[in-house]
Each structure stands twice: as structure tokens, then as C-alpha cells.
Design a protein around this motif. Structure first.
Motif, short mmCIF file in Angstrom:
data_model
loop_
_atom_site.label_atom_id
_atom_site.label_comp_id
_atom_site.label_asym_id
_atom_site.label_seq_id
_atom_site.Cartn_x
_atom_site.Cartn_y
_atom_site.Cartn_z
N TYR A 98 -16.81 -68.81 27.82
CA TYR A 98 -15.48 -68.20 27.12
C TYR A 98 -15.22 -66.63 26.47
O TYR A 98 -16.24 -66.30 26.96
CB TYR A 98 -15.03 -69.11 26.18
N GLU A 99 -14.30 -65.64 26.98
CA GLU A 99 -14.34 -64.40 26.67
C GLU A 99 -13.14 -64.18 25.32
O GLU A 99 -12.24 -63.93 24.98
CB GLU A 99 -13.34 -64.30 27.85
N PRO A 100 -14.42 -64.28 24.22
CA PRO A 100 -13.49 -64.37 22.96
C PRO A 100 -13.26 -62.56 22.70
O PRO A 100 -13.79 -62.00 22.71
CB PRO A 100 -14.09 -64.55 21.90
N THR A 101 -11.99 -62.38 21.95
CA THR A 101 -12.43 -60.82 21.18
C THR A 101 -11.84 -61.53 19.31
O THR A 101 -11.10 -62.07 19.88
CB THR A 101 -11.11 -60.30 21.78
N ILE A 102 -12.38 -60.40 18.86
CA ILE A 102 -12.12 -61.03 17.64
C ILE A 102 -11.62 -60.12 16.83
O ILE A 102 -11.01 -58.29 16.38
CB ILE A 102 -13.38 -60.96 16.75
N PHE A 103 -10.42 -59.71 15.90
CA PHE A 103 -9.71 -59.10 14.74
C PHE A 103 -9.63 -59.32 13.67
O PHE A 103 -9.71 -61.34 13.23
CB PHE A 103 -7.99 -59.75 15.47
N TYR A 104 -10.54 -59.26 13.52
CA TYR A 104 -11.41 -59.26 11.08
C TYR A 104 -11.02 -57.69 11.22
O TYR A 104 -10.99 -56.82 10.27
CB TYR A 104 -12.72 -58.94 11.42
N PRO A 105 -9.20 -57.81 10.06
CA PRO A 105 -9.06 -56.90 9.40
C PRO A 105 -9.69 -56.13 7.80
O PRO A 105 -9.28 -55.53 7.50
CB PRO A 105 -7.10 -56.88 9.24
N MET A 106 -9.65 -58.00 7.70
CA MET A 106 -10.45 -56.88 6.33
C MET A 106 -11.06 -57.63 6.36
O MET A 106 -11.91 -59.29 5.66
CB MET A 106 -9.37 -58.06 4.78
N ARG A 107 -12.74 -57.49 6.26
CA ARG A 107 -13.79 -57.24 6.58
C ARG A 107 -15.11 -57.58 5.67
O ARG A 107 -14.19 -56.86 4.70
CB ARG A 107 -14.18 -56.72 7.38
N SER A 108 -15.15 -58.90 5.11
CA SER A 108 -16.27 -58.88 3.95
C SER A 108 -17.54 -58.71 3.98
O SER A 108 -18.15 -59.08 4.02
CB SER A 108 -16.13 -61.07 3.58
N LEU A 109 -18.09 -57.43 3.86
CA LEU A 109 -19.19 -56.86 4.61
C LEU A 109 -19.92 -56.47 3.49
O LEU A 109 -20.91 -55.85 2.91
CB LEU A 109 -18.92 -55.81 5.13
N ASP A 110 -19.84 -56.99 1.92
CA ASP A 110 -20.35 -57.44 0.79
C ASP A 110 -21.47 -58.72 0.88
O ASP A 110 -21.55 -58.76 -0.40
CB ASP A 110 -18.81 -56.96 -0.61
N THR A 111 -21.49 -59.33 1.30
CA THR A 111 -22.02 -60.15 1.69
C THR A 111 -22.56 -60.42 2.79
O THR A 111 -22.52 -60.10 3.76
CB THR A 111 -21.04 -61.89 1.20
N ALA A 112 -24.04 -61.13 2.37
CA ALA A 112 -24.79 -60.86 3.76
C ALA A 112 -24.96 -62.25 4.54
O ALA A 112 -24.80 -61.56 5.49
CB ALA A 112 -26.06 -61.02 3.01
N LEU A 113 -23.75 -63.08 4.37
CA LEU A 113 -23.71 -64.20 5.56
C LEU A 113 -22.24 -63.76 6.30
O LEU A 113 -22.53 -63.46 8.00
CB LEU A 113 -22.63 -64.93 4.50
N HIS A 114 -21.67 -62.80 5.70
CA HIS A 114 -20.54 -62.40 6.72
C HIS A 114 -21.10 -61.05 7.60
O HIS A 114 -21.08 -60.87 8.52
CB HIS A 114 -18.91 -61.96 5.54
N ARG A 115 -22.29 -59.28 6.14
CA ARG A 115 -22.69 -58.86 7.59
C ARG A 115 -23.30 -59.65 8.56
O ARG A 115 -23.48 -58.58 9.45
CB ARG A 115 -23.14 -57.72 6.24
N ASP A 116 -24.49 -60.53 8.80
CA ASP A 116 -25.11 -61.01 9.31
C ASP A 116 -24.40 -61.48 10.53
O ASP A 116 -24.17 -61.52 11.55
CB ASP A 116 -26.08 -61.89 8.66
N LEU A 117 -23.13 -62.24 9.90
CA LEU A 117 -22.63 -63.11 10.91
C LEU A 117 -21.45 -61.91 11.84
O LEU A 117 -21.44 -62.06 13.58
CB LEU A 117 -21.79 -63.88 10.94
N THR A 118 -21.11 -61.05 11.91
CA THR A 118 -20.26 -59.80 11.73
C THR A 118 -21.45 -59.05 13.48
O THR A 118 -20.88 -58.76 14.62
CB THR A 118 -19.67 -58.35 11.29
#
Length: 251
Positions: free
Chosen positions: A94-114
Motif C-alpha cells: 500500500y502507499e501510506p502517508t503519515i500525519f503526526y502533529p504531536m510527535r512523542s520524541l521523548d521516548t525511545a519507542l516513538h523515536r525508533d518507530l518514527t
């Protein structure tokens, strides 16, 4: 899933729908007793969530435009859910596009997944068009991963409020992951509100939350075939039966 709740070991009857406390007890068993990692759980649940999307919208039946998916992620656990789902949708062509307006970059989990999504060249939108028709024209469907159980709209505010206002107006199919954003996970309040989010597809993660009893869309799935039998018995969970090697089941 959210903060810890009461010990449910003595639950007398099986539950098909979980309260926030019961979902928290399930999460606690998996994280603390079974030593699952949060990223591991996200991977298991959201690979299955992406599979659920493919069952409703099989690639072979879609035009090129219909394969484009807008995945809208919130700042808490459901944001992680959306990021992993988007990555697997790309793997499934598929061809996903992400809108992530409030990024949780203070956690390793969200940083890694991003980082994983960025390295796979999944586009991230810098803003969501205010003209709803532009979104309808560009994307074949949308995935709602904005708010999960235990996260109140008032707690995140601003961008998420505007995002939900836009999602409510879309004419393309909408898939909500775990619960429809803005619904009360216990009561389902907002489910019958004319201004509430009304997804076509609901993908409950691990087990259905109580609000799913008020879902009236076309398809409801449970995703994530990984809950050990003794945890199911201890928490008196009535989970659906899966077929052969399937990781999702339609209810």
C-alpha cells in the motif's frame, strides 16, 4: 491500554469487552510477568492491524489511488500503533502517508518507530489540508490512530482536536485502531453523537474495549493473537477463535 487497575485474578465470568482497568491488567501481565517489551507488543498488534486493513481493502481490488492511505497518529500509545501499522501497510504494497502533529520524541519507542518509517521513505505530512475534499481526492482511505483508551481529548488538545474535526468530515473509508478517537472507552459516549467519529472499520487491539459494543460500522476485528492461555484464564477473557494461522479475526 492505560494505567494499572485492580487485580482481576478472581474474576468469576469471562469478558468479551474490557474496561480500562481490565485492559490495564492485561497489559501489566504481558509486560511484567511475561516480559514482553512495549515495542514487541506494538509490533505484534499492529502487524495484525495492518492485516485487518488488507482483509477489508484487498490490494488486488483497489485502483492505484485507492491504495493510498492517510495514517493519522496521536502523541500517546495509539501514535505508536499507527506508526507500526503504516510500516506494515507499506510492506504489503500500500502507499501510506503519515500525519503526526504531536510527535512523542521523548521516548525511545516513538523515536525508533518514527525512524523506521522515515528510513523506509514513508512520507510525513507537515500539515493536514483544511480542505477536506483535497484529502478525499488524494487518499483511498484513512487510519485513525489518534487517541487510545485512557487518553482524553482535553489532555492533548490543540492539533488533535483539529485533526478529529477533519476526520469526521471525510467521505473516504475510515479505520480506527483500538477505539474510535474521541469515544469514551468505557461508555462509548460520542458513538451516537452526530459530530462524533463514525469509522467504517474498528480494529480492537488484543481484546475489544467496552465501547466497541456500540460500534455500528461495517467491520469489526480483533487483532493480535498472542495472549497466553493462562493470562486469558486468569483475567477471564473471552477472546475470539482464530482460524488456522490467522492473526486477526472478524467479529
Amino acid at each position: 491500554m492505560s494505567a494499572a487497575g485492580p487485580d482481576l485474578a478472581e474474576a468469576p465470568e469471562e469478558r468479551r469487552f474490557l474496561s480500562i482497568a481490565e485492559a490495564a491488567a492485561l497489559e501489566r501481565e504481558l509486560l511484567e510477568d511475561y516480559r514482553f517489551g512495549r515495542q514487541q507488543l506494538a509490533e505484534l498488534c499492529d502487524h495484525a492491524s495492518a492485516v485487518a486493513v488488507t482483509k477489508v481493502f484487498p490490494l488486488a481490488a483497489l485502483s492505484r489511488k485507492q491504495r493510498t492511505v492517510l495514517v493519522v497518529c496521536g502523541p500517546e500509545q495509539n501514535g505508536a500503533v499507527g506508526l507500526v501499522c503504516a510500516r506494515h501497510l507499506q510492506v504489503f504494497e500500500y502507499e501510506p502517508t503519515i500525519f503526526y502533529p504531536m510527535r512523542s520524541l521523548d521516548t525511545a519507542l516513538h523515536r525508533d518507530l518514527t525512524t523506521q518509517c522515515e528510513k523506509m521513505d514513508i512520507p510525513f505530512l507537515s500539515y493536514l489540508p483544511m480542505e477536506v475534499q483535497l484529502i478525499n481526492d488524494v487518499y483511498g482511505l484513512a487510519v485513525d490512530a489518534v487517541l487510545g483508551p485512557g487518553t482524553e481529548l482535553g489532555e492533548v488538545g490543540g492539533p488533535c482536536t483539529r485533526v478529529l474535526a477533519t476526520l469526521k468530515l471525510l467521505s473516504i473509508p475510515l479505520v480506527s485502531l483500538d477505539i474510535p478517537s474521541g469515544w469514551d472507552a468505557e461508555t462509548g459516549s460520542d458513538a451516537e453523537d452526530e459530530d462524533g467519529l463514525r469509522p467504517d472499520v474498528l480494529v480492537s487491539v488484543a481484546a475489544s474495549k467496552r465501547c466497541a459494543g456500540r460500534f455500528s460500522g461495517r467491520h469489526h476485528f480483533v487483532a493480535g493473537r498472542f495472549v497466553p492461555d493462562d493470562v486469558r484464564r486468569k483475567l477471564a477473557l473471552r477472546l475470539p477463535g482464530y482460524t488456522r494461522t490467522d492473526c486477526v479475526v472478524a467479529l
